[in-house]
Design a protein around this motif. Structure first.
Motif, PDB file in Angstrom:
ATOM      1  N   THR A  69       0.856  -1.182   0.000  1.00  0.00           N
ATOM      2  CA  THR A  69       0.000   0.000   0.000  1.00  0.00           C
ATOM      3  C   THR A  69       0.891   1.231   0.000  1.00  0.00           C
ATOM      4  N   ILE A  70       0.293   2.363  -0.245  1.00  0.00           N
ATOM      5  CA  ILE A  70       1.055   3.606  -0.189  1.00  0.00           C
ATOM      6  C   ILE A  70       1.642   3.787   1.207  1.00  0.00           C
ATOM      7  N   ALA A  71       0.852   3.454   2.221  1.00  0.00           N
ATOM      8  CA  ALA A  71       1.340   3.594   3.598  1.00  0.00           C
ATOM      9  C   ALA A  71       2.515   2.666   3.868  1.00  0.00           C
ATOM     10  N   ILE A  86       9.418   8.430  -6.822  1.00  0.00           N
ATOM     11  CA  ILE A  86       8.447   8.596  -7.902  1.00  0.00           C
ATOM     12  C   ILE A  86       7.831   7.221  -8.156  1.00  0.00           C
ATOM     13  N   ALA A  87       6.504   7.139  -8.043  1.00  0.00           N
ATOM     14  CA  ALA A  87       5.797   5.863  -8.105  1.00  0.00           C
ATOM     15  C   ALA A  87       5.322   5.573  -9.531  1.00  0.00           C
ATOM     16  N   MET A  88       5.498   4.334  -9.945  1.00  0.00           N
ATOM     17  CA  MET A  88       5.135   3.900 -11.289  1.00  0.00           C
ATOM     18  C   MET A  88       3.615   3.738 -11.446  1.00  0.00           C
ATOM     19  N   GLN A 104      -4.605  10.130  -8.021  1.00  0.00           N
ATOM     20  CA  GLN A 104      -3.481   9.372  -7.489  1.00  0.00           C
ATOM     21  C   GLN A 104      -2.533  10.259  -6.692  1.00  0.00           C
ATOM     22  N   VAL A 105      -2.295  11.460  -7.173  1.00  0.00           N
ATOM     23  CA  VAL A 105      -1.449  12.413  -6.454  1.00  0.00           C
ATOM     24  C   VAL A 105      -2.045  12.699  -5.075  1.00  0.00           C
ATOM     25  N   ALA A 106      -3.356  12.883  -5.033  1.00  0.00           N
ATOM     26  CA  ALA A 106      -4.027  13.150  -3.757  1.00  0.00           C
ATOM     27  C   ALA A 106      -3.941  11.939  -2.833  1.00  0.00           C
ATOM     28  N   LEU A 107      -4.079  10.736  -3.403  1.00  0.00           N
ATOM     29  CA  LEU A 107      -3.995   9.510  -2.611  1.00  0.00           C
ATOM     30  C   LEU A 107      -2.596   9.339  -2.030  1.00  0.00           C
ATOM     31  N   ASN A 108      -1.587   9.602  -2.846  1.00  0.00           N
ATOM     32  CA  ASN A 108      -0.196   9.505  -2.371  1.00  0.00           C
ATOM     33  C   ASN A 108       0.057  10.461  -1.215  1.00  0.00           C
ATOM     34  N   HIS A 111      -1.801   9.261   2.136  1.00  0.00           N
ATOM     35  CA  HIS A 111      -1.370   8.051   2.836  1.00  0.00           C
ATOM     36  C   HIS A 111       0.143   7.915   2.990  1.00  0.00           C
ATOM     37  N   GLY A 112       0.924   8.742   2.308  1.00  0.00           N
ATOM     38  CA  GLY A 112       2.376   8.595   2.363  1.00  0.00           C
ATOM     39  C   GLY A 112       2.999   9.322   3.535  1.00  0.00           C
ATOM     40  N   VAL A 113       4.061   8.750   4.080  1.00  0.00           N
ATOM     41  CA  VAL A 113       4.802   9.429   5.154  1.00  0.00           C
ATOM     42  C   VAL A 113       6.046  10.127   4.607  1.00  0.00           C
ATOM     43  N   ILE A 114       6.295   9.971   3.309  1.00  0.00           N
ATOM     44  CA  ILE A 114       7.384  10.668   2.629  1.00  0.00           C
ATOM     45  C   ILE A 114       6.793  11.407   1.433  1.00  0.00           C
ATOM     46  N   HIS A 115       7.634  12.061   0.659  1.00  0.00           N
ATOM     47  CA  HIS A 115       7.176  12.743  -0.551  1.00  0.00           C
ATOM     48  C   HIS A 115       7.067  11.718  -1.691  1.00  0.00           C
TER      49      HIS A 115
END
Length: 421
Positions: A69-71, A86-88, A104-108, A111-115
């Protein structure tokens, strides 16, 4: 404010001991001795770097959440010392329209703890001969474009994609794979494939498509980026193209630098990745290309899979291994400590070059005043064993489990806040 005391940083080509003061997401002071009452982190002589940057990761969400998951992927990245990735786009749904990229940008971000920057797909569903609305996707937040996992099979599709990527002023990252040359291969074609009685993938599947693309890149002026380069011939082609003024950059993955097909002694899908592990001659050419700058950067191609998926045979298991939690550690141990390259060069290839090539303006390239406090602290003095129990990733599929390495990540800061410790 937060003070990181007693760190070693790279300055004027050597390691020096400094204190680093952070305030409001930024580095505000770097000095031999800084005093602060309150929030103090004693690094005890560990190495502090600008956060690592990976231009090639698979975080699997949405569509394949059981793999990652993104998390979990972003926590794994932080655990490896990475602060920007940078995610594929090989997801479901594929981010192949401006609307999907925006989602997808909003989802990243949520849920992400990094950029986490995002690739947009070159083609609808990654396989169409049509080309996606790259200009619109760039406006929606796409940092670059790729059909990773699928090679662009027709020259006209690639030509149109390059023209649009150039207009959008974004890199186009190519997964090089001529499907007519694959013949259902699962391992590098050669003696080892013959010994294991497995169908092989010739290096021509990569290099022949690369030669086509470099000609097109020269004609269009696009920033063309070679994903996970793996053969001696490909390195030579990129070297020649750079001399001719083609705007080309290239990445190499840690597994292609450290392993070859001779390390595959049995039908063990932990060694199955795409492109496959090549021969020793290819591996040495990759190292040489990385040292002389032909290959600009290191990227993990972090590709988590379910445990049962990778427990299958080479013929049926999916391609890909995890790598974002072990890459700096493996490369520091086997390339820097062995004297193949300097620590400064490793940081150049894992931080500075990807930031500059992909124009990641917010990502820092050094530990100095005025830079964003995206930082990673590594223990270079003590060894430890790579174990899946330490992974934050859902994917445990790595051929490096059990290896002893140096460079364990002690802590990672993103925007001045510790996200792993």
């Amino acid at each position: 404010m937060q003070l990181i005391k007693n760190v070693k940083i790279l300055k004027n080509h050597e390691l020096v001991t400094r204190d680093v003061l952070i305030d409001n997401k930024m580095i505000v002071q770097v000095a031999e001795n800084i005093e602060l009452s309150g929030d103090v982190f004693d690094a005890k002589g560990a190495f502090l770097s600008a956060g690592l940057v990976d231009v090639h990761v698979h975080f699997r969400e949405p569509g394949f959440d059981y793999k990652e998951t993104i998390a979990s992927g972003s926590k794994a990245a932080a655990n490896g010392g990475f602060t920007t990735v940078i995610a594929m786009p090989n997801l479901n749904p594929v981010p192949d329209t401006p609307e999907r990229v925006s989602e997808q940008v909003a989802l990243n971000k949520r849920h992400g703890v990094i950029h986490i920057e995002q690739y947009g797909a070159v083609s609808p569903d990654l396989v169409s001969h049509q080309v996606s609305d790259m200009v619109g996707m760039a406006s929606a937040g796409a940092a670059a474009f790729s059909n990773d996992g699928k090679g662009v099979q027709t020259a006209d599709t690639m030509l149109q994609a390059m023209l649009l990527a150039a207009r959008a002023d974004r890199p186009l990252a190519a997964h090089l794979e001529d499907e007519s040359l694959l013949h259902k291969g699962v391992i590098n074609a050669g003696d080892q494939a013959d010994k294991l009685e497995l169908p092989g993938i010739t290096g021509l599947a990569e290099s022949s498509q690369l030669a086509r693309d470099l000609v097109l890149a020269k004609a269009t002026g696009v920033h063309y980026h070679v994903a996970h380069i793996s053969t001696k011939t490909s390195v030579a082609l990129v070297r020649m193209a750079k001399l001719e003024g083609v705007h080309v950059t290239a990445e190499v993955s840690p597994h292609h630098l450290l392993l070859s097909d001779t390390d595959i002694h049995e039908d063990n899908a932990q060694f199955k990745m795409n492109p496959p592990l090549r021969g020793q001659v290819d591996r040495q050419a990759l190292i040489a290309g990385l040292l002389d700058g032909t290959i600009d950067m290191i990227a993990t191609d972090h590709a988590p899979h379910g445990t049962l998926e990778k427990a299958q045979s080479f013929k049926t298991a999916p391609f890909g291994i995890t790598g974002i939690e072990t890459s700096f550690q493996l490369l520091y141990t086997h390339l820097v400590r062995s004297g193949v390259m300097t620590l400064e060069t490793l940081i150049q290839r894992m931080v500075v070059s990807p930031v500059q090539a992909f124009k990641l303006k917010a990502a820092p390239t050094s530990v100095q005043v005025g830079e964003t406090a995206d930082l990673a602290l590594f223990d270079l003095e003590n060894s430890y064993q790579i174990e899946t129990s330490d992974f934050q990733s859902k994917g445990k599929n790595s051929p490096f489990v059990g290896w002893n390495v140096y460079g364990k990540t002690i802590a990672t800061w993103v925007d001045g806040q510790i996200v792993t410790q």
